[in-house]
Design a protein around this motif. Structure first.
Motif, PDB file in Angstrom:
ATOM      1  N   GLY A  14       0.810  -1.206   0.000  1.00 48.05           N
ATOM      2  CA  GLY A  14       0.000   0.000   0.000  1.00 48.05           C
ATOM      3  C   GLY A  14       0.842   1.252   0.000  1.00 48.05           C
ATOM      4  N   GLY A  15       1.976   1.197   0.690  1.00 41.47           N
ATOM      5  CA  GLY A  15       2.872   2.342   0.723  1.00 41.47           C
ATOM      6  C   GLY A  15       3.468   2.671  -0.632  1.00 41.47           C
ATOM      7  N   VAL A  16       3.779   1.640  -1.424  1.00 40.26           N
ATOM      8  CA  VAL A  16       4.312   1.868  -2.771  1.00 40.26           C
ATOM      9  C   VAL A  16       3.275   2.583  -3.625  1.00 40.26           C
ATOM     10  CG1 VAL A  16       5.097   0.750  -4.896  1.00 40.26           C
ATOM     11  CG2 VAL A  16       5.897  -0.092  -2.684  1.00 40.26           C
ATOM     12  N   PHE A  17       2.055   2.078  -3.613  1.00 40.61           N
ATOM     13  CA  PHE A  17       1.004   2.707  -4.408  1.00 40.61           C
ATOM     14  C   PHE A  17       0.708   4.123  -3.913  1.00 40.61           C
ATOM     15  CE2 PHE A  17       0.376  -1.591  -5.842  1.00 40.61           C
ATOM     16  CZ  PHE A  17      -0.122  -1.453  -7.133  1.00 40.61           C
ATOM     17  N   ALA A  18       0.735   4.320  -2.595  1.00 42.57           N
ATOM     18  CA  ALA A  18       0.496   5.664  -2.058  1.00 42.57           C
ATOM     19  C   ALA A  18       1.505   6.657  -2.621  1.00 42.57           C
ATOM     20  CB  ALA A  18       0.575   5.633  -0.533  1.00 42.57           C
ATOM     21  N   ARG A  19       2.759   6.237  -2.675  1.00 43.24           N
ATOM     22  CA  ARG A  19       3.799   7.135  -3.199  1.00 43.24           C
ATOM     23  C   ARG A  19       3.537   7.459  -4.669  1.00 43.24           C
ATOM     24  NH1 ARG A  19       9.243   6.254  -4.922  1.00 43.24           N
ATOM     25  NH2 ARG A  19       9.027   4.012  -4.520  1.00 43.24           N
ATOM     26  N   GLY A  20       3.095   6.466  -5.424  1.00 38.29           N
ATOM     27  CA  GLY A  20       2.791   6.715  -6.825  1.00 38.29           C
ATOM     28  C   GLY A  20       1.628   7.670  -7.012  1.00 38.29           C
ATOM     29  N   PHE A  21       0.573   7.484  -6.226  1.00 32.61           N
ATOM     30  CA  PHE A  21      -0.578   8.381  -6.344  1.00 32.61           C
ATOM     31  C   PHE A  21      -0.216   9.808  -5.920  1.00 32.61           C
ATOM     32  CE2 PHE A  21      -3.104   4.318  -5.683  1.00 32.61           C
ATOM     33  CZ  PHE A  21      -3.468   4.210  -7.017  1.00 32.61           C
ATOM     34  N   LEU A  22       0.602   9.932  -4.892  1.00 28.34           N
ATOM     35  CA  LEU A  22       1.040  11.264  -4.491  1.00 28.34           C
ATOM     36  C   LEU A  22       1.846  11.935  -5.605  1.00 28.34           C
ATOM     37  CD1 LEU A  22       2.083  10.527  -0.800  1.00 28.34           C
ATOM     38  CD2 LEU A  22       0.178  11.976  -1.524  1.00 28.34           C
ATOM     39  N   ARG A  23       2.687  11.161  -6.268  1.00 29.22           N
ATOM     40  CA  ARG A  23       3.492  11.694  -7.364  1.00 29.22           C
ATOM     41  C   ARG A  23       2.636  12.176  -8.528  1.00 29.22           C
ATOM     42  NH1 ARG A  23       8.940  10.063  -8.162  1.00 29.22           N
ATOM     43  NH2 ARG A  23      10.061  10.453  -6.207  1.00 29.22           N
ATOM     44  N   THR A  24       1.457  11.587  -8.686  1.00 24.93           N
ATOM     45  CA  THR A  24       0.580  11.995  -9.787  1.00 24.93           C
ATOM     46  C   THR A  24      -0.473  13.004  -9.339  1.00 24.93           C
ATOM     47  OG1 THR A  24      -0.684   9.935  -9.426  1.00 24.93           O
ATOM     48  CG2 THR A  24       0.911   9.951 -11.215  1.00 24.93           C
ATOM     49  N   GLY A  25      -0.321  13.528  -8.124  1.00 24.75           N
ATOM     50  CA  GLY A  25      -1.120  14.667  -7.702  1.00 24.75           C
ATOM     51  C   GLY A  25      -2.372  14.369  -6.928  1.00 24.75           C
ATOM     52  N   TYR A  26      -2.539  13.152  -6.451  1.00 22.62           N
ATOM     53  CA  TYR A  26      -3.744  12.803  -5.696  1.00 22.62           C
ATOM     54  C   TYR A  26      -3.517  12.952  -4.193  1.00 22.62           C
ATOM     55  CZ  TYR A  26      -5.930  10.946  -9.879  1.00 22.62           C
ATOM     56  OH  TYR A  26      -6.502  10.827 -11.122  1.00 22.62           O
ATOM     57  N   LEU A  27      -4.581  13.265  -3.513  1.00 25.32           N
ATOM     58  CA  LEU A  27      -4.605  13.229  -2.058  1.00 25.32           C
ATOM     59  C   LEU A  27      -4.835  11.782  -1.637  1.00 25.32           C
ATOM     60  CD1 LEU A  27      -4.955  14.498   0.824  1.00 25.32           C
ATOM     61  CD2 LEU A  27      -7.401  14.663   0.274  1.00 25.32           C
ATOM     62  N   VAL A  28      -3.920  11.210  -0.867  1.00 24.15           N
ATOM     63  CA  VAL A  28      -4.041   9.824  -0.435  1.00 24.15           C
ATOM     64  C   VAL A  28      -4.662   9.787   0.957  1.00 24.15           C
ATOM     65  CG1 VAL A  28      -2.782   7.731   0.198  1.00 24.15           C
ATOM     66  CG2 VAL A  28      -2.145   9.006  -1.863  1.00 24.15           C
ATOM     67  N   VAL A  29      -5.754   9.041   1.080  1.00 26.11           N
ATOM     68  CA  VAL A  29      -6.468   8.911   2.340  1.00 26.11           C
ATOM     69  C   VAL A  29      -6.267   7.482   2.862  1.00 26.11           C
ATOM     70  CG1 VAL A  29      -8.702   9.046   3.497  1.00 26.11           C
ATOM     71  CG2 VAL A  29      -8.193  10.566   1.556  1.00 26.11           C
ATOM     72  N   PRO A  30      -5.495   7.296   3.940  1.00 22.13           N
ATOM     73  CA  PRO A  30      -5.250   5.937   4.429  1.00 22.13           C
ATOM     74  C   PRO A  30      -6.370   5.453   5.353  1.00 22.13           C
ATOM     75  CG  PRO A  30      -3.982   7.495   5.725  1.00 22.13           C
ATOM     76  CD  PRO A  30      -4.710   8.300   4.679  1.00 22.13           C
ATOM     77  N   VAL A  31      -6.707   4.174   5.226  1.00 21.79           N
ATOM     78  CA  VAL A  31      -7.611   3.519   6.165  1.00 21.79           C
ATOM     79  C   VAL A  31      -6.792   2.468   6.896  1.00 21.79           C
ATOM     80  CG1 VAL A  31      -9.723   2.179   6.455  1.00 21.79           C
ATOM     81  CG2 VAL A  31      -9.588   3.920   4.659  1.00 21.79           C
ATOM     82  N   LEU A  32      -6.505   2.732   8.160  1.00 25.49           N
ATOM     83  CA  LEU A  32      -5.666   1.854   8.956  1.00 25.49           C
ATOM     84  C   LEU A  32      -6.519   0.818   9.675  1.00 25.49           C
ATOM     85  CD1 LEU A  32      -3.471   4.673  10.546  1.00 25.49           C
ATOM     86  CD2 LEU A  32      -3.151   3.527   8.343  1.00 25.49           C
ATOM     87  N   ARG A  33      -5.857  -0.131  10.324  1.00 25.24           N
ATOM     88  CA  ARG A  33      -6.597  -1.119  11.112  1.00 25.24           C
ATOM     89  C   ARG A  33      -7.413  -0.458  12.215  1.00 25.24           C
ATOM     90  NH1 ARG A  33      -5.488  -6.500  10.481  1.00 25.24           N
ATOM     91  NH2 ARG A  33      -3.668  -7.059   9.205  1.00 25.24           N
ATOM     92  N   SER A  34      -6.892   0.656  12.717  1.00 23.16           N
ATOM     93  CA  SER A  34      -7.577   1.364  13.804  1.00 23.16           C
ATOM     94  C   SER A  34      -8.655   2.325  13.299  1.00 23.16           C
ATOM     95  CB  SER A  34      -6.557   2.138  14.637  1.00 23.16           C
ATOM     96  OG  SER A  34      -5.849   3.065  13.823  1.00 23.16           O
ATOM     97  N   SER A  35      -8.757   2.472  11.979  1.00 20.10           N
ATOM     98  CA  SER A  35      -9.716   3.427  11.413  1.00 20.10           C
ATOM     99  C   SER A  35     -11.116   2.832  11.351  1.00 20.10           C
ATOM    100  CB  SER A  35      -9.291   3.834   9.999  1.00 20.10           C
ATOM    101  OG  SER A  35      -7.996   4.395   9.976  1.00 20.10           O
ATOM    102  N   ASP A  36     -12.102   3.695  11.338  1.00 23.24           N
ATOM    103  CA  ASP A  36     -13.493   3.310  11.101  1.00 23.24           C
ATOM    104  C   ASP A  36     -13.794   3.608   9.634  1.00 23.24           C
ATOM    105  OD1 ASP A  36     -16.185   2.978  10.874  1.00 23.24           O
ATOM    106  OD2 ASP A  36     -16.738   4.424  12.431  1.00 23.24           O
ATOM    107  N   PRO A  37     -13.872   2.583   8.769  1.00 19.31           N
ATOM    108  CA  PRO A  37     -14.085   2.843   7.341  1.00 19.31           C
ATOM    109  C   PRO A  37     -15.353   3.645   7.050  1.00 19.31           C
ATOM    110  CG  PRO A  37     -13.456   0.556   7.702  1.00 19.31           C
ATOM    111  CD  PRO A  37     -13.719   1.155   9.054  1.00 19.31           C
ATOM    112  N   VAL A  38     -16.405   3.417   7.833  1.00 17.08           N
ATOM    113  CA  VAL A  38     -17.652   4.150   7.591  1.00 17.08           C
ATOM    114  C   VAL A  38     -17.452   5.641   7.831  1.00 17.08           C
ATOM    115  CG1 VAL A  38     -20.025   4.454   8.372  1.00 17.08           C
ATOM    116  CG2 VAL A  38     -19.079   2.144   8.117  1.00 17.08           C
ATOM    117  N   ALA A  39     -16.726   5.974   8.883  1.00 15.78           N
ATOM    118  CA  ALA A  39     -16.453   7.384   9.181  1.00 15.78           C
ATOM    119  C   ALA A  39     -15.579   8.006   8.094  1.00 15.78           C
ATOM    120  CB  ALA A  39     -15.775   7.504  10.544  1.00 15.78           C
ATOM    121  N   VAL A  40     -14.589   7.260   7.615  1.00 15.13           N
ATOM    122  CA  VAL A  40     -13.733   7.782   6.542  1.00 15.13           C
ATOM    123  C   VAL A  40     -14.555   7.973   5.270  1.00 15.13           C
ATOM    124  CG1 VAL A  40     -11.688   7.375   5.133  1.00 15.13           C
ATOM    125  CG2 VAL A  40     -11.692   6.672   7.534  1.00 15.13           C
ATOM    126  N   ALA A  41     -15.453   7.028   4.970  1.00 17.61           N
ATOM    127  CA  ALA A  41     -16.280   7.130   3.773  1.00 17.61           C
ATOM    128  C   ALA A  41     -17.229   8.321   3.838  1.00 17.61           C
ATOM    129  CB  ALA A  41     -17.071   5.842   3.568  1.00 17.61           C
TER     130      ALA A  41
END
Length: 255
Positions: A14-41
């Motif tokens: 996931g970290g590799v892809f995050a770096r690629g998306f950042l390089r192409t200008g996207y805001l990367v939003v991580p969902v961690l094990r401790s995150s609530d996916p519904v709240a992030v969505a």
């Protein structure tokens, strides 16, 4: 298209892809094990892509609980992936990357061959990988994706399962133990064919396997996940009444 990318699971891959998306200008939003996916969505209901980067063992549970807002923009990258793995969750057309590079902690990315990508956001993913120096190709047809998924599964399973017996590298496996490698490949392809539900082009898949082994001959054959992979493929073989004699012999010797 939204300027955000959601990544569920920020491990090595996931970290590799995050770096690629950042390089192409996207805001990367991580969902961690401790995150609530519904709240992030609720905060990011319309990302350009929701890349599910969890391990294979966590994929089913993650897809089963994926927020509704993200289900029509899913990206997948797991090993041992086949269409049935997303179809059983009602995902009709995810974007899928057949990853042919490796990332281990503290080490740079090691690419074997270009990574094929298929789906509605395939170009977005391919551009992100290319932005960080990882070659990628965009596939046109679903049949191409199935072939590429099976080819990657064949590589992983042959290397890992035969490696339980031989150790060493994939180059050594192919040059010094080819009879074993092809016998394991025949069993693996029988299982893969049962799982996809239609005949597979064995000659072309074996040629692909040989090219992949030759592209990085020093790659280790036996990974730490090898016993679990063998156990899993034997379970699938049992489910479909397949003999797979070479796999069963290796399992018996390793027990």
């Amino acid at each position: 298209m939204s300027d955000s990318i959601v990544i569920v699971g920020i491990g090595q891959m996931g970290g590799v892809f995050a770096r690629g998306f950042l390089r192409t200008g996207y805001l990367v939003v991580p969902v961690l094990r401790s995150s609530d996916p519904v709240a992030v969505a609720e905060r990011f209901p319309d990302p350009a892509l929701t890349l599910v980067a969890v391990a294979e063992a966590d994929l089913d549970a993650t897809l089963a609980t994926l927020p509704a807002q993200w289900r029509n923009r899913v990206g997948l990258l797991q090993n041992e992936l086949l269409p049935r793995d997303w179809e059983r969750h009602g995902l009709a057309d995810p974007t899928v990357a057949v990853v042919w590079f490796e990332k281990k902690a503290g080490k740079p990315v090691t690419a074997i061959i270009p990574t094929p990508v298929h789906g509605p956001r395939a170009q977005l993913v391919a551009d992100a990988l290319e932005a960080i120096g990882i070659s990628a190709t965009v596939l046109g047809e679903p049949a191409e994706l199935t072939f590429e998924l099976v080819a990657k599964n064949l590589y992983i399973l042959v290397a890992n399962i035969a490696g339980l017996e031989t150790g060493g590298t994939v180059g050594e496996l192919w040059s010094d133990h080819r009879d074993l490698a092809t016998a394991v490949a025949a069993d693996v392809l029988a299982v893969q064919q049962a799982l996809v539900g239609h005949p597979l082009p064995e000659t072309e898949l074996l040629a692909h396997l040989e090219r992949a082994f030759g592209a990085d001959p020093d790659h280790g054959a036996k990974g730490r996940s090898a016993p679990a992979r063998l156990e899993r493929v034997l379970r699938y073989a049992d489910d479909h009444g397949l003999e797979v004699p070479t796999l069963r012999r290796i399992a018996a010797a390793a027990s």
